[in-house]
Design a protein around this motif. Structure first.
Motif, PDB file in Angstrom:
ATOM      1  N   ALA A  62       5.576 -41.063 -43.685  1.00  0.00           N
ATOM      2  CA  ALA A  62       4.160 -41.089 -44.066  1.00  0.00           C
ATOM      3  C   ALA A  62       3.999 -41.297 -45.567  1.00  0.00           C
ATOM      4  CB  ALA A  62       3.474 -39.792 -43.625  1.00  0.00           C
ATOM      5  N   ILE A  63       4.871 -40.695 -46.365  1.00  0.00           N
ATOM      6  CA  ILE A  63       4.780 -40.850 -47.822  1.00  0.00           C
ATOM      7  C   ILE A  63       5.095 -42.282 -48.237  1.00  0.00           C
ATOM      8  CG2 ILE A  63       5.833 -40.138 -50.009  1.00  0.00           C
ATOM      9  CD1 ILE A  63       6.166 -37.350 -48.840  1.00  0.00           C
ATOM     10  N   TYR A  64       6.090 -42.899 -47.602  1.00  0.00           N
ATOM     11  CA  TYR A  64       6.531 -44.227 -48.009  1.00  0.00           C
ATOM     12  C   TYR A  64       5.788 -45.354 -47.288  1.00  0.00           C
ATOM     13  CZ  TYR A  64      10.393 -42.434 -50.768  1.00  0.00           C
ATOM     14  OH  TYR A  64      11.139 -41.807 -51.737  1.00  0.00           O
ATOM     15  N   THR A  65       4.818 -45.037 -46.443  1.00  0.00           N
ATOM     16  CA  THR A  65       4.046 -46.073 -45.761  1.00  0.00           C
ATOM     17  C   THR A  65       3.002 -46.658 -46.700  1.00  0.00           C
ATOM     18  OG1 THR A  65       4.357 -44.998 -43.614  1.00  0.00           O
ATOM     19  CG2 THR A  65       2.543 -46.572 -43.801  1.00  0.00           C
ATOM     20  N   ASP A  66       2.929 -48.003 -46.773  1.00  0.00           N
ATOM     21  CA  ASP A  66       1.990 -48.655 -47.679  1.00  0.00           C
ATOM     22  C   ASP A  66       0.548 -48.489 -47.222  1.00  0.00           C
ATOM     23  OD1 ASP A  66       4.127 -49.450 -49.131  1.00  0.00           O
ATOM     24  OD2 ASP A  66       4.241 -51.467 -48.290  1.00  0.00           O
ATOM     25  N   GLU A  67       0.301 -48.612 -45.917  1.00  0.00           N
ATOM     26  CA  GLU A  67      -1.052 -48.495 -45.389  1.00  0.00           C
ATOM     27  C   GLU A  67      -0.994 -47.824 -44.028  1.00  0.00           C
ATOM     28  OE1 GLU A  67      -1.265 -53.065 -43.669  1.00  0.00           O
ATOM     29  OE2 GLU A  67      -2.440 -52.479 -45.418  1.00  0.00           O
ATOM     30  N   PRO A  68      -2.081 -47.178 -43.600  1.00  0.00           N
ATOM     31  CA  PRO A  68      -2.041 -46.385 -42.361  1.00  0.00           C
ATOM     32  C   PRO A  68      -1.621 -47.180 -41.134  1.00  0.00           C
ATOM     33  CG  PRO A  68      -4.005 -45.844 -43.627  1.00  0.00           C
ATOM     34  CD  PRO A  68      -3.365 -47.010 -44.320  1.00  0.00           C
ATOM     35  N   LEU A  69      -2.074 -48.441 -41.017  1.00  0.00           N
ATOM     36  CA  LEU A  69      -1.782 -49.205 -39.812  1.00  0.00           C
ATOM     37  C   LEU A  69      -0.302 -49.506 -39.651  1.00  0.00           C
ATOM     38  CD1 LEU A  69      -4.741 -51.725 -39.500  1.00  0.00           C
ATOM     39  CD2 LEU A  69      -4.341 -49.622 -38.252  1.00  0.00           C
ATOM     40  N   PHE A  71       1.860 -47.330 -39.729  1.00  0.00           N
ATOM     41  CA  PHE A  71       2.364 -46.162 -39.000  1.00  0.00           C
ATOM     42  C   PHE A  71       1.398 -45.866 -37.859  1.00  0.00           C
ATOM     43  CE2 PHE A  71       4.360 -41.686 -39.715  1.00  0.00           C
ATOM     44  CZ  PHE A  71       5.186 -41.918 -38.634  1.00  0.00           C
ATOM     45  N   SER A  72       1.019 -46.939 -37.133  1.00  0.00           N
ATOM     46  CA  SER A  72      -0.005 -46.811 -36.100  1.00  0.00           C
ATOM     47  C   SER A  72       0.452 -45.982 -34.906  1.00  0.00           C
ATOM     48  CB  SER A  72      -0.429 -48.204 -35.616  1.00  0.00           C
ATOM     49  OG  SER A  72       0.687 -48.911 -35.104  1.00  0.00           O
ATOM     50  N   VAL A  73       1.776 -45.765 -34.771  1.00  0.00           N
ATOM     51  CA  VAL A  73       2.287 -44.975 -33.649  1.00  0.00           C
ATOM     52  C   VAL A  73       2.152 -43.486 -33.911  1.00  0.00           C
ATOM     53  CG1 VAL A  73       4.675 -44.769 -34.475  1.00  0.00           C
ATOM     54  CG2 VAL A  73       4.225 -44.922 -32.028  1.00  0.00           C
ATOM     55  N   PHE A  74       1.676 -43.102 -35.084  1.00  0.00           N
ATOM     56  CA  PHE A  74       1.644 -41.691 -35.457  1.00  0.00           C
ATOM     57  C   PHE A  74       0.838 -40.820 -34.490  1.00  0.00           C
ATOM     58  CE2 PHE A  74       0.125 -38.015 -37.878  1.00  0.00           C
ATOM     59  CZ  PHE A  74       1.340 -37.503 -38.321  1.00  0.00           C
ATOM     60  N   VAL A 262      -1.483 -39.552 -43.926  1.00  0.00           N
ATOM     61  CA  VAL A 262      -1.755 -40.835 -43.269  1.00  0.00           C
ATOM     62  C   VAL A 262      -3.244 -41.139 -43.247  1.00  0.00           C
ATOM     63  CG1 VAL A 262      -1.669 -42.031 -41.051  1.00  0.00           C
ATOM     64  CG2 VAL A 262       0.344 -40.847 -41.902  1.00  0.00           C
ATOM     65  N   VAL A 263      -4.071 -40.159 -42.864  1.00  0.00           N
ATOM     66  CA  VAL A 263      -5.506 -40.438 -42.724  1.00  0.00           C
ATOM     67  C   VAL A 263      -6.214 -40.540 -44.065  1.00  0.00           C
ATOM     68  CG1 VAL A 263      -5.634 -39.370 -40.454  1.00  0.00           C
ATOM     69  CG2 VAL A 263      -6.080 -37.982 -42.474  1.00  0.00           C
ATOM     70  N   THR A 264      -5.643 -39.933 -45.120  1.00  0.00           N
ATOM     71  CA  THR A 264      -6.281 -40.038 -46.440  1.00  0.00           C
ATOM     72  C   THR A 264      -5.690 -41.164 -47.261  1.00  0.00           C
ATOM     73  OG1 THR A 264      -4.712 -38.407 -47.331  1.00  0.00           O
ATOM     74  CG2 THR A 264      -6.835 -37.593 -46.533  1.00  0.00           C
ATOM     75  N   ARG A 265      -4.749 -41.896 -46.688  1.00  0.00           N
ATOM     76  CA  ARG A 265      -4.058 -42.958 -47.424  1.00  0.00           C
ATOM     77  C   ARG A 265      -4.911 -44.209 -47.430  1.00  0.00           C
ATOM     78  NH1 ARG A 265      -1.506 -45.632 -50.636  1.00  0.00           N
ATOM     79  NH2 ARG A 265       0.645 -46.351 -50.438  1.00  0.00           N
ATOM     80  N   ALA A 266      -5.259 -44.705 -48.605  1.00  0.00           N
ATOM     81  CA  ALA A 266      -5.946 -45.983 -48.720  1.00  0.00           C
ATOM     82  C   ALA A 266      -4.904 -47.089 -48.744  1.00  0.00           C
ATOM     83  CB  ALA A 266      -6.797 -46.034 -49.988  1.00  0.00           C
ATOM     84  N   ALA A 267      -5.313 -48.281 -48.279  1.00  0.00           N
ATOM     85  CA  ALA A 267      -4.374 -49.401 -48.226  1.00  0.00           C
ATOM     86  C   ALA A 267      -3.932 -49.795 -49.620  1.00  0.00           C
ATOM     87  CB  ALA A 267      -5.036 -50.608 -47.537  1.00  0.00           C
ATOM     88  N   GLY A 268      -2.663 -50.077 -49.770  1.00  0.00           N
ATOM     89  CA  GLY A 268      -2.116 -50.495 -51.053  1.00  0.00           C
ATOM     90  C   GLY A 268      -0.869 -51.313 -50.844  1.00  0.00           C
ATOM     91  N   ASP A 269      -0.328 -51.819 -51.947  1.00  0.00           N
ATOM     92  CA  ASP A 269       0.870 -52.639 -51.843  1.00  0.00           C
ATOM     93  C   ASP A 269       2.121 -51.875 -52.240  1.00  0.00           C
ATOM     94  OD1 ASP A 269       0.235 -52.358 -54.449  1.00  0.00           O
ATOM     95  OD2 ASP A 269       0.302 -54.482 -54.971  1.00  0.00           O
ATOM     96  N   ARG A 270       2.003 -50.552 -52.499  1.00  0.00           N
ATOM     97  CA  ARG A 270       3.165 -49.738 -52.842  1.00  0.00           C
ATOM     98  C   ARG A 270       3.104 -48.441 -52.053  1.00  0.00           C
ATOM     99  NH1 ARG A 270       3.194 -49.000 -59.179  1.00  0.00           N
ATOM    100  NH2 ARG A 270       1.056 -48.382 -58.717  1.00  0.00           N
ATOM    101  N   ASN A 271       4.224 -47.672 -52.087  1.00  0.00           N
ATOM    102  CA  ASN A 271       4.238 -46.410 -51.369  1.00  0.00           C
ATOM    103  C   ASN A 271       3.448 -45.356 -52.139  1.00  0.00           C
ATOM    104  OD1 ASN A 271       6.164 -44.959 -53.259  1.00  0.00           O
ATOM    105  ND2 ASN A 271       7.477 -46.663 -52.606  1.00  0.00           N
ATOM    106  N   LEU A 272       3.242 -44.201 -51.489  1.00  0.00           N
ATOM    107  CA  LEU A 272       2.377 -43.170 -52.054  1.00  0.00           C
ATOM    108  C   LEU A 272       2.911 -42.644 -53.379  1.00  0.00           C
ATOM    109  CD1 LEU A 272      -0.102 -41.357 -51.734  1.00  0.00           C
ATOM    110  CD2 LEU A 272       1.336 -39.767 -50.437  1.00  0.00           C
TER     111      LEU A 272
END
Length: 702
Positions: A62-69, A71-74, A262-272
């Motif tokens: 979850a920390i290293y995911t760039d955008e929520p989608l 990790f859509s299997v979460f 995951v739910v508070t993560r805004a889309a970006g091009d880098r990890n959290l």
């Protein structure tokens, strides 16, 4: 001679391990079985360790995911891990109550982690439950609910933005489809997360209930069944129960934290982590201010000086580091860019082939007209183009290909050009911010402005300021804005060149769409009776006279009936027009009344006798002076009819309709020629003029 070794019979374990779907199904069945089948303590220790490792892994993903989608299997994974923890709770509770021993992991958490104090263990467990249930789970659930609601509300706007980018040529059909799918997936994801957060809440409540049941049940078993001392029984069972609760709640807390990330993560091009440190260290001033404040706190009496001074020093050093990094970036930005190879030097054959492709329809604008295209500047031309495509589809039944709208610095700032497959078919000049006023012939007085010509119909007009718009409308002028001028011009050009826009592939698509509802009709027509190309020619002939092909069922029914006796495209087109008589009559009649110019019998006979049938179609073989005389009479009658506010329509027999239409289409392109068979009995016909001239009268010619 090679000897083949027979394959061993039985289950291929490696093949099963290479099937993730089988492993997942087996894993879920094992989890359900854990609630029923007693497990030995070594297996429980292993499963508890796997549970902790899985929760840590999920948190890191979850920390290293760039955008929520990504990790859509979460949401589904959250359900599975929750079920796994509950199954472990059942297994450990069974061991605690039956054997007073739940394995080394539970015993270590109950003894070492809480320091052997029962009260401390219960307090720590309750604190973890409160943090998970009250803070993290409630917060992430609320964020998921709001995100799902706003995502659903924003879907229409996002869809319109995708259509606008597609019409502007910024993306292709594949990219537009991918973006639409991404919007749907995003709405589904946040909706699923909103529901999945309820699992975590239920897990926290179940943890509290399980620890209470285990303590009470263990105390009853130890005292009543085993005859142990109440204090000793309470210490043993409570210690194991608290250890079990801590072992289960720690992974639950980690996964709840992952859900919140995951739910508070805004889309970006880098990890959290990269974005957090990058954004917090983007400015040096906050670090300097924080360091100064901490230094002031250290100087206050009674506060420990070393911690405050150490942290203050770190903050100031961090600010200095950020300042130096910003200075290096500024210097690098001022440096000239490295020389690059020209496009032609590195352009391969594939790129050249892509450059050779032309768009079916495109609109090029000068840089002065960019504001009417750019939506950020308030321009609405792209939305107009989308509406135009829908309008043409409803009126003519033609699916207009994507209209590319782009700027071209080679044009004058206020000029726009419409191109059909790379060739210019129309252009106009606009004055952004002003309005085009046209006199329909009933305006009372003149209004100052810049004289021009309306590009769609060639009518005299003038550009006026916005302050004069209301006055011009009061005087009877028709006033439109610059975007409407382009839109009207584009509509007329599309209608005029509709036959060229209808490709063979478009015809194939129309027939395939028709096949879904009328398979027998299409199978009877294509390819046994006519080819797709022949159907395309018929549809193009209809569009050339602005006859809608939307009623494709009637057209194909007519073609399937008459194509068995003739494959003459012109004759099949006339049959199709007869099949569309109701539509054609309604198109040209006003309140059931059709005002027409009729062709006299003598003139009709002479035109019919002059028709020649060639391989390129029917044509009228009249001498130039004969054509000129006929066109003169037609022109005067059409002008008189138009002056009375009526659309010019000529009514004649079907034997000369097509030939007469082709004879006058260059000089009188807006005149409609109808056959008697194309007028329904319910339509009242009123003849407002008669065309009777002997084109063979040479004495009159002399």
């Amino acid at each position: 001679m090679a000897v083949q070794t027979p394959r061993a019979s039985g289950i291929d374990l490696m093949a099963i391990l290479r099937q993730p779907d089988i492993l997942l199904a087996v894993g879920i069945m094992v989890i359900v079985g854990m609630m029923i089948i007693p497990l030995p303590t070594p297996v429980v220790d292993l499963l508890l360790t796997i549970n902790i490792a899985a929760s840590v892994t999920i948190l890191l993903v979850a920390i290293y995911t760039d955008e929520p989608l990504r990790f859509s299997v979460f949401p589904s994974l959250l359900l599975i891990t929750t079920l796994f923890r509950l199954a472990l709770n059942v297994s450990t509770s069974r061991l605690i109550l039956l054997q007073a021993d739940a394995g080394s992991v539970v015993d270590s958490f109950g003894s070492f982690v809480v320091g052997g104090s029962l009260v401390v263990g219960i307090v720590v467990f309750l604190i973890l439950v409160v943090i998970q249930f009250v803070v993290i789970t409630n917060g992430s659930g609320r964020v998921a609910e709001v995100a799902a609601r706003f995502t659903l509300d924003a879907m229409p706007g996002k869809q319109m933005a995708i259509d606008a980018d597609l019409n502007a040529g910024l993306i292709d059909e594949g990219e537009a489809k991918r973006r639409r799918q991404e919007i749907g997936d995003e709405a589904d994801f946040y909706g699923a997360m909103d529901g999945a957060s309820k699992f975590v809440k239920g897990d926290a409540i179940a943890g509290i209930v399980i620890i209470l049941v285990n303590i009470v049940g263990g105390l009853g078993i130890g005292v009543l069944q085993n005859g142990a001392d109440p204090a000793e029984a309470l210490n043993t069972y409570a210690r194991l129960t608290v250890g079990d609760g801590l072992v289960s709640q720690l992974p639950a807390l980690l996964i709840s934290t992952a859900a919140g990330i995951v739910v508070t993560r805004a889309a970006g091009d880098r990890n959290l982590g990269s974005e957090v440190f990058g954004q917090l260290s983007a400015q040096s001033r906050p670090l300097y201010v924080a360091g100064g404040m901490l230094a002031l706190f250290a100087m206050m009496p009674g506060l420990p000086k070393i911690p405050f001074f150490v942290v203050a020093g770190v903050a100031i050093v961090g600010g200095m580091t950020v300042s130096r990094a910003k200075e290096r970036e500024r210097i690098a930005a001022l440096a000239p860019p490295p020389a690059e190879k020209k496009d032609g030097d590195r352009m391969g054959p594939q790129q050249v082939i892509q450059m050779m492709s032309v768009d079916p329809l495109e609109v090029e604008v000068g840089y002065g007209l960019i504001p009417i295209v750019d939506e950020d500047s308030g321009g609405g031309l792209l939305r107009r183009v989308t509406m135009i495509r829908r309008q043409i589809a409803m009126e003519l039944g033609l699916v207009v290909p994507t209209v590319r709208v782009r700027d071209n610095l080679q044009h004058a700032p206020s000029v726009y050009v419409v191109k059909l497959r790379g060739v210019e078919i129309g252009r106009g000049t606009l004055m952004p911010g002003q309005f085009l006023a046209m006199d329909p012939g009933t305006a009372e007085g003149e209004i100052p402005g810049t004289e021009t010509v309306e590009p769609a119909f060639g009518l005299p007009a003038r550009w006026i300021q916005a302050a004069q718009k209301e006055r011009a409308e009061l005087l009877g002028y028709t006033v439109v804005d610059a975007e409407s001028v382009v839109a009207t011009h584009l509509i007329e050009l599309i209608k005029r060149f509709a036959p060229e826009l209808l490709s063979r592939q478009d015809t194939q698509n129309l027939l395939e769409n028709l096949r879904s509802d009328y398979p027998a009709l299409v199978d009877d027509l294509i390819p046994t009776t006519l080819t797709v190309g022949e159907v395309q020619e018929v549809l193009q002939n209809l569009l050339s006279e602005r006859v809608s092909i939307r009623d494709l069922v009637s057209i194909c029914e007519t073609l399937a009936t008459h194509a068995r006796t003739t494959r003459d495209i012109d004759l099949l087109t006339e049959y199709a027009r007869t099949g569309l008589a109701r539509q054609i009559s309604a198109q040209h009649a006003s309140d059931g009344m059709l005002h027409v110019l009729t062709v006299g019998p003598r003139t009709e006979d002479e035109i019919a006798n002059s028709i020649q049938h060639t391989e390129h179609g029917n044509s009228v073989a009249l001498a130039p002076w004969q054509v000129q005389r006929l066109m003169g009479v037609l022109g005067s009658e059409v002008e008189r009819m138009a002056s009375n506010g009526r659309d010019p329509v000529i009514l004649c027999s079907s034997r000369i309709r097509l030939a007469l239409r082709r004879l006058i289409e260059r000089k009188l392109p807006n005149v409609t020629v109808l056959a008697f068979s194309e007028v329904t009995p319910q339509t009242t016909v009123e003849a407002v003029g008669n065309i009777e001239v002997s084109v063979a009268d040479e004495a009159l010619h002399r």
